[in-house]
Write a protein that holds these residues in place. Structure first.
Motif, PDB file in Angstrom:
ATOM      1  N   ASN A 135       1.793   1.513  -3.562  1.00 32.56           N
ATOM      2  CA  ASN A 135       0.648   1.738  -4.435  1.00 32.56           C
ATOM      3  C   ASN A 135      -0.609   1.883  -3.579  1.00 32.56           C
ATOM      4  OD1 ASN A 135      -1.194   1.882  -6.504  1.00 32.56           O
ATOM      5  ND2 ASN A 135      -1.036  -0.272  -7.087  1.00 32.56           N
ATOM      6  N   PRO A 136      -0.870   3.098  -3.068  1.00 38.19           N
ATOM      7  CA  PRO A 136      -1.995   3.301  -2.150  1.00 38.19           C
ATOM      8  C   PRO A 136      -3.355   2.916  -2.732  1.00 38.19           C
ATOM      9  CG  PRO A 136      -0.522   5.202  -2.144  1.00 38.19           C
ATOM     10  CD  PRO A 136      -0.085   4.326  -3.280  1.00 38.19           C
ATOM     11  N   SER A 137      -3.487   2.880  -4.041  1.00 37.87           N
ATOM     12  CA  SER A 137      -4.778   2.573  -4.658  1.00 37.87           C
ATOM     13  C   SER A 137      -4.976   1.078  -4.901  1.00 37.87           C
ATOM     14  CB  SER A 137      -4.914   3.331  -5.985  1.00 37.87           C
ATOM     15  OG  SER A 137      -3.922   2.901  -6.904  1.00 37.87           O
ATOM     16  N   SER A 138      -4.027   0.247  -4.480  1.00 40.88           N
ATOM     17  CA  SER A 138      -4.138  -1.191  -4.727  1.00 40.88           C
ATOM     18  C   SER A 138      -5.292  -1.785  -3.924  1.00 40.88           C
ATOM     19  CB  SER A 138      -2.828  -1.899  -4.351  1.00 40.88           C
ATOM     20  OG  SER A 138      -3.001  -3.303  -4.423  1.00 40.88           O
ATOM     21  N   ARG A 139      -6.366  -2.145  -4.623  1.00 35.72           N
ATOM     22  CA  ARG A 139      -7.523  -2.752  -3.973  1.00 35.72           C
ATOM     23  C   ARG A 139      -7.153  -4.107  -3.375  1.00 35.72           C
ATOM     24  NH1 ARG A 139     -13.137  -2.563  -4.705  1.00 35.72           N
ATOM     25  NH2 ARG A 139     -12.847  -0.974  -6.309  1.00 35.72           N
ATOM     26  N   ASP A 184     -10.890   4.072   4.190  1.00 33.32           N
ATOM     27  CA  ASP A 184     -10.028   5.143   3.680  1.00 33.32           C
ATOM     28  C   ASP A 184     -10.221   5.374   2.187  1.00 33.32           C
ATOM     29  OD1 ASP A 184      -8.951   5.703   6.123  1.00 33.32           O
ATOM     30  OD2 ASP A 184      -7.118   4.544   5.835  1.00 33.32           O
ATOM     31  N   VAL A 185     -10.651   4.340   1.459  1.00 40.44           N
ATOM     32  CA  VAL A 185     -10.816   4.479   0.003  1.00 40.44           C
ATOM     33  C   VAL A 185     -12.280   4.353  -0.413  1.00 40.44           C
ATOM     34  CG1 VAL A 185      -8.484   3.705  -0.568  1.00 40.44           C
ATOM     35  CG2 VAL A 185     -10.300   2.013  -0.293  1.00 40.44           C
ATOM     36  N   GLN A 186     -13.201   4.335   0.559  1.00 43.29           N
ATOM     37  CA  GLN A 186     -14.616   4.230   0.232  1.00 43.29           C
ATOM     38  C   GLN A 186     -15.214   5.624   0.050  1.00 43.29           C
ATOM     39  OE1 GLN A 186     -16.784   2.543  -1.119  1.00 43.29           O
ATOM     40  NE2 GLN A 186     -18.017   1.383   0.362  1.00 43.29           N
ATOM     41  N   ASP A 187     -15.915   5.831  -1.055  1.00 36.24           N
ATOM     42  CA  ASP A 187     -16.596   7.087  -1.322  1.00 36.24           C
ATOM     43  C   ASP A 187     -17.975   7.036  -0.658  1.00 36.24           C
ATOM     44  OD1 ASP A 187     -17.956   9.290  -2.304  1.00 36.24           O
ATOM     45  OD2 ASP A 187     -17.130   9.122  -4.322  1.00 36.24           O
ATOM     46  N   ARG A 218      -5.278  -3.704  -0.108  1.00 40.26           N
ATOM     47  CA  ARG A 218      -6.152  -3.251   0.981  1.00 40.26           C
ATOM     48  C   ARG A 218      -7.086  -4.371   1.440  1.00 40.26           C
ATOM     49  NH1 ARG A 218      -6.245   1.969   2.473  1.00 40.26           N
ATOM     50  NH2 ARG A 218      -4.936   3.392   1.261  1.00 40.26           N
ATOM     51  N   ILE A 228       0.827  -1.203   0.000  1.00 42.90           N
ATOM     52  CA  ILE A 228       0.000   0.000   0.000  1.00 42.90           C
ATOM     53  C   ILE A 228       0.861   1.252   0.000  1.00 42.90           C
ATOM     54  CG2 ILE A 228      -1.646   1.324   1.384  1.00 42.90           C
ATOM     55  CD1 ILE A 228      -2.847  -1.385   2.240  1.00 42.90           C
ATOM     56  N   ASP A 246     -18.551   1.757  -3.139  1.00 43.03           N
ATOM     57  CA  ASP A 246     -18.149   0.630  -3.958  1.00 43.03           C
ATOM     58  C   ASP A 246     -18.797  -0.643  -3.402  1.00 43.03           C
ATOM     59  OD1 ASP A 246     -16.039  -1.770  -4.197  1.00 43.03           O
ATOM     60  OD2 ASP A 246     -15.829  -0.480  -5.949  1.00 43.03           O
TER      61      ASP A 246
END
Length: 455
Positions: free
Chosen positions: A67-71, A96-99, A74, A64, A104
């Motif tokens: 690559n912080p965007s790696s689903r 942290d990555v949920q809108d 995470r 992470i 999602d």
């Protein structure tokens, strides 16, 4: 001038070559970094499969960072944290990555599982309801139904009304008190204002009871099949059985036969019924003599009442109160906002106490702030415990944590309740803060101690 022009092109060409080389180096470094992130994910998955969670956490964390965007990273890190019981960290990694405005589906589904495993079923229900709204998929309707049934599946073995008490003892309903309108469920002393039953005796309920409730001089029993029964006062048609009467009547009337009732609540003259599909129904003052659905609140996940106040929690985290003055309600316009972002609540004679999605505790009568806890700007209090349920008698608080442990908050002192067994529900009735256990027994908080309910 001509000489300058002759040498300018070779110089520019060299500069371009240098820039291309730098660009290629940057691209190679980026590709190498991404490749390293993928390698960390691969190693993390191996450790996860081997149940080596500490190494898995390290590998997924490294991935992470690269690559912080790696689903995938995470999801892996969240799974590893959940396996170690760190539910808060497991949820944070995904949130942290949920809108919040465009959630999602995969992340919401994973978060729902995390909160379910943590024992925070209220939050899990809210997340699955988001999936219902997002996808309209039958699987999420079914999942929400199952979660609601589990959340509200605990037995409530005691209830008290205006002048009657109900209890479940050895699989039967018993009652005591006055029976002026048939609220004891029997014909003993029916209509006699001088008659009072001082000891619990059979309430002559023929089914298998799961929970009991009281509202004014109306008594309710929810059976194990998910159907609701009532006895006693029906002056405003609060039984929803198409009639109203001021005459005393003996015996129990079956109000539903659909098998989907999860909970009931009420005040004198008015009844609320919560069903597994998150629909809320009412009958009585302001609503009529047949049960009608309350649609303006949307999906409802929890209801409760005490005295002359009704409370409702919606699937979007809104906590609402009906207000006082039970005899003069107008249907659909009596709900006032109490709090937002709520995942679970309970009520007592002093009002409501609730838990937010941020693990803070609020109430409309105040929450103590022991050392190590933090008062928030909105008035709620952040404990140093991972709480999944809270209840209060207006003075003391009971806090159920994600690991199943129970704590008592008395003033500014927090103490463990010890090993009392698995807690399935906490509620307030008849001036007692009760704790329902998985073995079917009930404890009450008395003199700062949890003791078996007697009498």
């Amino acid at each position: 001038m001509e000489q300058f022009k002759r040498y300018r092109l070779p110089v520019l060409f060299c500069v371009i070559l240098v820039l291309l080389a730098l660009g290629a180096g940057i691209a190679i470094n980026l590709m190498s970094g991404m490749g390293s992130a993928a390698e960390h994910v691969s190693m993390g998955q191996r450790y996860l499969n081997d149940l080596n969670y500490s190494e898995a956490i390290l590998e997924f964390t490294n991935a992470i960072e690269m690559n912080p965007s790696s689903r995938e990273a995470r999801q892996g890190l969240s799974t590893a944290y959940m396996a170690t019981g760190n539910y808060s960290f497991a949820a944070d990694v995904l949130e942290d990555v949920q809108d919040p405005y465009q959630p999602d589906e995969e992340i919401s589904s994973s978060l729902a599982d995390i909160y379910y495993q943590a024992g925070n079923i209220g939050k899990a229900v809210q997340l699955v309801n988001q999936l219902v709204d997002l996808t309209d998929d039958d699987q999420y309707y079914d999942q929400r139904d199952e979660l609601m049934r589990e959340w509200h599946g605990a037995a409530r073995t005691r209830a008290a009304g205006t002048d009657q008490e109900l209890a479940i003892s050895n699989g039967s309903v018993v009652s005591r008190g006055r029976n002026t309108l048939g609220q004891l469920g029997t014909d003993n002393g029916l209509g006699d204002p001088e008659y009072e039953q001082t000891e619990f005796a059979s309430a002559q309920f023929d089914g298998t009871p799961r929970s009991v409730y009281c509202a004014g001089r109306t008594s309710y029993v929810l059976d194990t099949s998910g159907n609701l029964w009532a006895a006693g006062e029906n002056r405003w048609g609060q039984m929803g059985d198409s009639y109203a009467t001021t005459l005393p009547e003996s015996g129990w009337i079956q109000l539903t036969d659909t098998g989907d009732v999860l909970d009931a609540a009420g005040i004198p003259g008015r009844m609320l019924v919560l069903k597994a599909d998150c629909s809320l129904w009412e009958a009585g003052a302001g609503a009529g003599q047949t049960m009608r659905r309350i649609s303006d609140l949307g999906a409802v996940v929890q209801i409760a009442s005490y005295g002359q106040a009704l409370y409702v929690l919606t699937a979007d985290g809104g906590l609402y109160e009906s207000g006082y003055g039970s005899y003069y309600y107008s249907a659909g316009n009596a709900w006032n906002s109490v709090a937002n972002d709520v995942v679970a609540f309970q009520v007592c004679s002093a009002g409501a106490v609730w838990l937010t999605s941020e693990n803070t505790i609020g109430s409309n009568f105040g929450v103590p702030v022991p050392e190590g806890w933090t008062q928030q700007e909105d008035g709620t209090v952040l404990p140093d415990l991972e709480v999944v349920s809270v209840a209060s008698d207006g003075s003391d608080f009971l806090l159920l944590c994600s690991d199943g442990s129970l704590y008592l908050l008395d003033g500014n002192t927090v103490t463990s309740a010890g090993d009392i067994g698995k807690v399935t529900d906490m509620y307030y009735t008849d001036n007692m803060l009760c704790v329902a256990l998985e073995d079917g027994s009930t404890l009450a908080l008395q003199d700062g101690q949890l003791q078996p309910v007697t009498g």
